[in-house]
Scaffold this active site. Structure first.
Site, PDB file in Angstrom:
ATOM      1  CG  HIS A  35     -18.907 -19.821 -72.450  1.00 57.00           C
ATOM      2  ND1 HIS A  35     -18.539 -18.814 -72.002  1.00 57.00           N
ATOM      3  CD2 HIS A  35     -19.876 -21.183 -72.041  1.00 57.00           C
ATOM      4  CE1 HIS A  35     -19.965 -18.117 -71.051  1.00 57.00           C
ATOM      5  NE2 HIS A  35     -20.043 -20.173 -70.783  1.00 57.00           N
ATOM      6  CB  ALA A  36     -15.727 -15.657 -74.377  1.00 55.75           C
TER       7      ALA A  36
END
Length: 88
Positions: A15-16
């Protein structure tokens, strides 16, 4: 060219935060660094490129690095995956 097979070991996948870690680490090196998933290839120095791969838990990726510091770059990114991006 240096090639390594990586497995996403953290439960949340890429994810980020992990994408940012990958891109920040890749940008420390002058080599061209790519990640491949199935038929998709992205520049490992691009946070957005890494996120768009949608690599979940247990996904296998191929890292390719080419340049003067390719081995060091590949080892550094491999270490991120092995440490589960320090999330667990």
């Amino acid at each position: 060219m240096t090639e390594k097979v990586l497995t996403v070991r953290n439960r949340a996948g890429i994810h980020a935060r992990p994408a940012a870690l990958i891109a920040q680490t890749a940008n420390k090196f002058s080599s061209e660094i790519t990640l491949e998933k199935d038929s998709t290839t992205v520049n490992a120095k691009s946070i957005m490129g890494v996120i768009t791969m949608a690599a979940g838990y247990n996904t296998t990726l191929t890292l390719k690095a080419e340049g003067t510091d390719e081995q060091e770059a590949a080892d550094a990114i491999f270490s991120l995956f092995e440490s589960k991006f320090e999330e667990e």
